[in-house]
Design a protein around this motif. Structure first.
Motif, mmCIF file in Angstrom:
data_model
loop_
_atom_site.group_PDB
_atom_site.id
_atom_site.type_symbol
_atom_site.label_atom_id
_atom_site.label_comp_id
_atom_site.label_asym_id
_atom_site.label_seq_id
_atom_site.Cartn_x
_atom_site.Cartn_y
_atom_site.Cartn_z
ATOM 1 N N ASP A 1 112.885 129.879 -2.656
ATOM 2 C CA ASP A 1 114.579 129.172 -2.946
ATOM 3 C C ASP A 1 114.774 128.716 -2.527
ATOM 4 N N LEU A 2 115.149 130.243 -1.546
ATOM 5 C CA LEU A 2 116.371 130.117 -0.844
ATOM 6 C C LEU A 2 116.100 129.660 0.600
ATOM 7 N N GLN A 3 114.921 129.828 1.195
ATOM 8 C CA GLN A 3 114.246 129.124 2.265
ATOM 9 C C GLN A 3 114.225 127.673 2.398
ATOM 10 N N LEU A 4 114.220 126.823 1.077
ATOM 11 C CA LEU A 4 113.790 126.279 0.951
ATOM 12 C C LEU A 4 114.983 124.997 0.718
ATOM 13 N N ALA A 5 116.534 126.445 0.046
ATOM 14 C CA ALA A 5 117.651 125.889 0.358
ATOM 15 C C ALA A 5 118.186 125.839 1.767
ATOM 16 N N GLY A 6 117.041 126.544 2.477
ATOM 17 C CA GLY A 6 117.859 126.552 3.647
ATOM 18 C C GLY A 6 119.204 127.428 4.828
ATOM 19 N N TYR A 7 118.653 128.254 3.252
ATOM 20 C CA TYR A 7 119.940 129.872 3.358
ATOM 21 C C TYR A 7 119.018 130.135 4.525
ATOM 22 N N SER A 8 119.828 131.414 5.979
ATOM 23 C CA SER A 8 119.340 132.094 7.071
ATOM 24 C C SER A 8 118.941 133.226 6.121
ATOM 25 N N PRO A 9 117.755 134.236 6.921
ATOM 26 C CA PRO A 9 116.971 135.205 7.107
ATOM 27 C C PRO A 9 118.651 136.446 6.390
ATOM 28 N N ARG A 10 118.913 136.154 6.992
ATOM 29 C CA ARG A 10 120.426 137.142 6.786
ATOM 30 C C ARG A 10 120.552 137.112 5.064
ATOM 31 N N THR A 11 121.278 136.399 5.538
ATOM 32 C CA THR A 11 121.861 135.426 3.630
ATOM 33 C C THR A 11 120.798 135.805 2.451
ATOM 34 N N THR A 12 119.192 135.092 3.104
ATOM 35 C CA THR A 12 118.586 135.587 2.210
ATOM 36 C C THR A 12 118.082 136.894 1.869
ATOM 37 N N ARG A 13 118.148 137.987 2.644
ATOM 38 C CA ARG A 13 117.871 139.542 2.270
ATOM 39 C C ARG A 13 119.015 139.616 1.783
ATOM 40 N N SER A 14 120.083 139.987 2.638
ATOM 41 C CA SER A 14 121.299 140.045 1.088
ATOM 42 C C SER A 14 121.475 139.395 -0.556
ATOM 43 N N TYR A 15 120.855 138.236 -0.852
ATOM 44 C CA TYR A 15 120.486 137.910 -2.047
ATOM 45 C C TYR A 15 119.865 138.542 -2.937
ATOM 46 N N ILE A 16 118.760 138.358 -1.759
ATOM 47 C CA ILE A 16 117.538 139.067 -2.997
ATOM 48 C C ILE A 16 118.157 140.789 -3.262
ATOM 49 N N ASP A 17 118.092 141.195 -2.388
ATOM 50 C CA ASP A 17 119.170 142.962 -3.137
ATOM 51 C C ASP A 17 119.992 142.945 -3.780
ATOM 52 N N THR A 18 120.624 141.582 -4.307
ATOM 53 C CA THR A 18 121.766 141.905 -4.698
ATOM 54 C C THR A 18 121.163 141.356 -6.430
ATOM 55 N N VAL A 19 119.786 140.965 -6.654
ATOM 56 C CA VAL A 19 119.147 141.160 -7.841
ATOM 57 C C VAL A 19 118.037 142.206 -8.109
ATOM 58 N N ARG A 20 117.713 142.942 -6.375
ATOM 59 C CA ARG A 20 117.312 144.294 -6.493
ATOM 60 C C ARG A 20 118.249 145.293 -7.347
ATOM 61 N N VAL A 21 119.374 145.098 -6.815
ATOM 62 C CA VAL A 21 120.423 145.769 -7.423
ATOM 63 C C VAL A 21 120.519 146.385 -8.982
ATOM 64 N N LEU A 22 120.495 144.693 -9.455
ATOM 65 C CA LEU A 22 120.735 144.680 -10.901
ATOM 66 C C LEU A 22 119.822 144.709 -11.481
ATOM 67 N N ALA A 23 118.455 145.029 -10.825
ATOM 68 C CA ALA A 23 117.264 145.288 -11.944
ATOM 69 C C ALA A 23 117.796 147.121 -11.646
#
Length: 281
Positions: A11-33
């Motif tokens: 979804d992040l890739q389709l929305a055009g987010y950079s690889p760096r932002t993609t990693r950061s956003y995924i990491d936030t959800v990982r920390v939440l879980a």
């Protein structure tokens, strides 16, 4: 990789987010879980609220870190899960109005001349000379240099935008000399193995040079961009042109460079001379 994480990444890739932002956003959800030891799609609104309270009151994260968590988790729930979380609308870290750290022109020169390896010294020089972000500087290619027009093409800058920035004749000549001696054999201006130099490596080199120079300021590579913009203000360039060179979306962002610069401060002191001369203890 879990199916949820894979879906969010897509979804992040389709929305055009950079690889760096993609990693950061995924990491936030990982920390939440990890915080709840449960899959994030099973968490309640109240648990999400408590997690942000934990980040603010216990971990005492900075405003910028809280903002990353907010954006990442909000994307996951609203875009990937299609689930609206009202609590996320009230999480608003208080803005911090901080002036940027700025190096004088002499301090910039003092730091850069202490960088020994040509590839790093030239990368830092061009980042300062063109007001680039570190991510923009390290990815430059030989085809981005327009020597005839004195321009440098910045590809896919912040927000995915391309822009042209002025490349002065002096750094252009330095770049040509560097390329003749060190740059051939790679499409990148600043190569490292089969790719370009890494941002963290460049930061490490900069910190070492800063320490060796004796400049006592909490500067980073990004400080070179702040310094470039401030020096343009000092030399009378209008703020609208600076906005375009830096690739800012809003003039509000660029206005931070209208802070007190060395030359403005000097003019103020001259103006104050007559006012203050007659003061007595």
């Amino acid at each position: 990789m879990t199916e949820l994480r894979k879906r969010m990444m897509e979804d992040l890739q389709l929305a055009g987010y950079s690889p760096r932002t993609t990693r950061s956003y995924i990491d936030t959800v990982r920390v939440l879980a990890k915080h709840y030891h449960r899959s994030p799609d099973l968490l309640t609104d109240e648990e999400i609220r408590d997690f942000f309270v934990h980040l603010v009151s216990e971990r005492k994260l900075s405003r910028s870190s809280i903002t990353v968590y907010l954006c990442g988790i909000k994307f996951f729930f609203e875009k990937t899960l299609k689930r609206k979380l009202p609590i996320l609308d009230i999480v608003r870290p208080r803005p911090q109005k901080r002036l940027p750290v700025v190096l004088s022109q002499g301090e910039v020169q003092s730091v850069l001349k202490r960088v020994k390896r040509p590839v790093y010294r030239m990368a830092l020089t061009i980042i300062y000379a063109c007001g680039l972000r570190i991510s923009e500087g390290i990815r430059l290619k030989t085809s981005d240099v327009d020597g005839q027009r004195g321009l440098l093409r910045v590809r896919a800058g912040k927000g995915g935008k391309d822009r042209l920035v002025p490349l002065h004749s002096h750094p252009l000549e330095l770049l040509r000399s560097y390329y003749r001696a060190h740059g051939k054999g790679s499409p990148f201006l600043f190569p490292q193995k089969k790719a370009h130099i890494a941002a963290d490596s460049l930061q490490k080199v900069f910190r070492a040079a800063l320490k060796e120079s004796g400049v006592d300021k909490p500067a980073t590579v990004h400080t070179l961009r702040h310094s470039y913009a401030t020096h343009l203000v000092e030399n009378g360039l209008d703020i609208g042109t600076i906005k375009e060179i830096l690739g800012h979306t809003s003039i509000v962002t660029t206005n931070i460079y209208t802070h007190l610069t060395e030359r403005i401060t000097a003019r103020i002191h001259v103006s104050l001379d007559g006012m203050m001369t007659g003061l007595q203890q």
